[in-house]
Design an enzyme around this catalytic site. Structure first.
Site, PDB file in Angstrom:
ATOM      1  N   ASN A  39      -4.109   2.195 -14.008  1.00 54.82           N
ATOM      2  CA  ASN A  39      -3.264   1.231 -13.299  1.00 54.82           C
ATOM      3  C   ASN A  39      -1.817   1.685 -13.364  1.00 54.82           C
ATOM      4  OD1 ASN A  39      -2.466  -1.364 -12.128  1.00 54.82           O
ATOM      5  ND2 ASN A  39      -1.761  -1.937 -14.173  1.00 54.82           N
ATOM      6  N   ASP A  94      -2.856  -5.245 -18.836  1.00 55.00           N
ATOM      7  CA  ASP A  94      -1.709  -4.378 -19.123  1.00 55.00           C
ATOM      8  C   ASP A  94      -1.652  -3.858 -20.556  1.00 55.00           C
ATOM      9  OD1 ASP A  94      -0.840  -4.752 -16.507  1.00 55.00           O
ATOM     10  OD2 ASP A  94       0.389  -6.476 -17.021  1.00 55.00           O
ATOM     11  N   GLU A 137       7.561   5.443  -8.818  1.00 51.51           N
ATOM     12  CA  GLU A 137       6.112   5.382  -8.616  1.00 51.51           C
ATOM     13  C   GLU A 137       5.648   6.464  -7.646  1.00 51.51           C
ATOM     14  OE1 GLU A 137       5.001   0.780  -9.600  1.00 51.51           O
ATOM     15  OE2 GLU A 137       5.497   1.203  -7.522  1.00 51.51           O
ATOM     16  N   ILE A 176      -9.617  -6.850 -14.014  1.00 50.33           N
ATOM     17  CA  ILE A 176     -10.848  -6.093 -13.778  1.00 50.33           C
ATOM     18  C   ILE A 176     -11.942  -6.623 -14.709  1.00 50.33           C
ATOM     19  CG2 ILE A 176     -11.894  -3.796 -13.831  1.00 50.33           C
ATOM     20  CD1 ILE A 176      -9.779  -4.187 -11.621  1.00 50.33           C
ATOM     21  N   GLY A 183       0.788  -1.234   0.000  1.00 46.72           N
ATOM     22  CA  GLY A 183       0.000   0.000   0.000  1.00 46.72           C
ATOM     23  C   GLY A 183       0.814   1.275   0.000  1.00 46.72           C
ATOM     24  N   SER A 184       2.098   1.191  -0.362  1.00 44.09           N
ATOM     25  CA  SER A 184       2.913   2.418  -0.313  1.00 44.09           C
ATOM     26  C   SER A 184       2.442   3.431  -1.353  1.00 44.09           C
ATOM     27  CB  SER A 184       4.404   2.094  -0.488  1.00 44.09           C
ATOM     28  OG  SER A 184       4.693   1.708  -1.806  1.00 44.09           O
ATOM     29  N   HIS A 196       2.013  -0.001 -13.499  1.00 43.79           N
ATOM     30  CA  HIS A 196       2.725  -1.264 -13.725  1.00 43.79           C
ATOM     31  C   HIS A 196       4.217  -1.020 -13.532  1.00 43.79           C
ATOM     32  CE1 HIS A 196       3.129  -5.341 -15.237  1.00 43.79           C
ATOM     33  NE2 HIS A 196       4.206  -4.917 -15.872  1.00 43.79           N
ATOM     34  N   LEU A 225      -4.004  -6.988  -8.167  1.00 43.94           N
ATOM     35  CA  LEU A 225      -3.518  -7.973  -9.133  1.00 43.94           C
ATOM     36  C   LEU A 225      -4.620  -8.751  -9.835  1.00 43.94           C
ATOM     37  CD1 LEU A 225      -0.444  -9.274  -7.115  1.00 43.94           C
ATOM     38  CD2 LEU A 225      -0.611  -7.326  -8.679  1.00 43.94           C
TER      39      LEU A 225
HETATM   40  C1  GAR Z   1       3.821  -1.547  -7.287  1.00 39.44           C
HETATM   41  O1  GAR Z   1       5.194  -1.609  -7.603  1.00 39.44           O
HETATM   42  C2  GAR Z   1       2.974  -1.702  -8.535  1.00 39.44           C
HETATM   43  O2  GAR Z   1       3.587  -1.169  -9.670  1.00 39.44           O
HETATM   44  C3  GAR Z   1       2.844  -3.187  -8.646  1.00 39.44           C
HETATM   45  O3  GAR Z   1       2.648  -3.603  -7.320  1.00 39.44           O
HETATM   46  C4  GAR Z   1       3.410  -2.763  -6.448  1.00 39.44           C
HETATM   47  C5  GAR Z   1       2.549  -2.376  -5.270  1.00 39.44           C
HETATM   48  O4  GAR Z   1       3.344  -1.726  -4.304  1.00 39.44           O
HETATM   49  N1  GAR Z   1       1.742  -3.548  -9.500  1.00 39.44           N
HETATM   50  C6  GAR Z   1       1.777  -4.595 -10.320  1.00 39.44           C
HETATM   51  O5  GAR Z   1       2.692  -5.382 -10.383  1.00 39.44           O
HETATM   52  C7  GAR Z   1       0.548  -4.720 -11.217  1.00 39.44           C
HETATM   53  N2  GAR Z   1       0.761  -5.730 -12.235  1.00 39.44           N
HETATM   54  P1  GAR Z   1       2.674  -0.965  -3.088  1.00 39.44           P
HETATM   55  O6  GAR Z   1       1.643  -1.913  -2.468  1.00 39.44           O
HETATM   56  O7  GAR Z   1       3.801  -0.683  -2.156  1.00 39.44           O
HETATM   57  O8  GAR Z   1       2.033   0.274  -3.617  1.00 39.44           O
END
Ligand code: GAR
Length: 191
Positions: free
Chosen positions: A102, A145, A174, A88, A12-13, A104, A85
């Site tokens: 989204n 994606d 991100e 949808i 959840g960052s 990625h 993940l």
């Molecule tokens: C993020 O790096 C995001 O890009 C990835 O999950 C992580 C969640 O981090 N998403 C995917 O891989 C989608 N295919 P977080 O929970 O710390 O925000």
């Protein structure tokens, strides 16, 4: 105000950065965190910031419109996937046309699709000997994606990088860009 739901089932960052970005914002509010894992860090973050949570289950989610009604009832106008993940379902995409985005953790169209999430992405990037990776923020459509890209940013993959060190670099990108890009996209829908 426009009410955003963040779908987050990981640490959840990114959700936290987005919640913080919009705290006190006059026209955009993070109104809901949607999560499919009862032990996800994203739930603690939502609680910490007093954002309501909707914990969802697989069967009704994929059955179609079960949760569409809940989102509409809470007057959610925009959906942000931040570490969510599950694919949808079409009913949700149709209920929110061009209103689901989204993030990625790679430079799509490379390293996307089913099974390509989190650590698996960074392992694949390193195994392929890529010189750079990065992030892609894109609209969500019926295909994993493959929705139209909105924004990309790149980082260098160095010889000594591990999936963990690359994940860290990607997280930095991100956190730096996602909240601002969400704001830019959501503002296009302001009445
Ligand atoms: C993020 O790096 C995001 O890009 C990835 O999950 C992580 C969640 O981090 N998403 C995917 O891989 C989608 N295919 P977080 O929970 O710390 O925000």
């Amino acid at each position: 105000p426009i009410r955003i739901a963040i779908f987050a089932s990981g640490t959840g960052s990114n959700a936290e950065k987005i919640i913080e970005h919009f705290t006190g914002h006059p026209r955009i509010k993070v109104a809901l965190v949607v999560c499919n894992k009862p032990d996800a860090g994203a739930l603690n973050i939502a609680a910490h910031h007093q954002v309501p949570v909707l914990l969802i289950e697989k069967e009704p989610f994929f059955r179609g419109d079960a949760y569409v009604a809940a989102l509409k009832q809470q007057e959610i106008g925009f959906i942000v996937l931040a570490g969510f993940l599950w694919k949808i379902p079409a009913a949700l995409i149709q209920a929110y046309p061009n209103r689901i985005i989204n993030i990625h953790p790679a430079l799509l169209p490379k390293y996307g699709g089913k099974g390509m999430y989190g650590r698996h992405v960074h392992e694949a990037v390193i195994a392929a000997g890529e010189k750079e990776s990065g992030i892609t923020i894109h609209y969500v459509n019926e295909h994993f994606d493959e929705g139209a890209p909105i924004f990309q940013a790149a980082c260098v993959v160095e010889p000594g990088d591990t999936p963990e060190s690359l994940a860290q670099k990607v997280h930095v990108l991100e956190h730096l860009h996602f909240p601002r890009v969400v704001e830019e996209v959501v503002r296009r829908y302001e009445e």
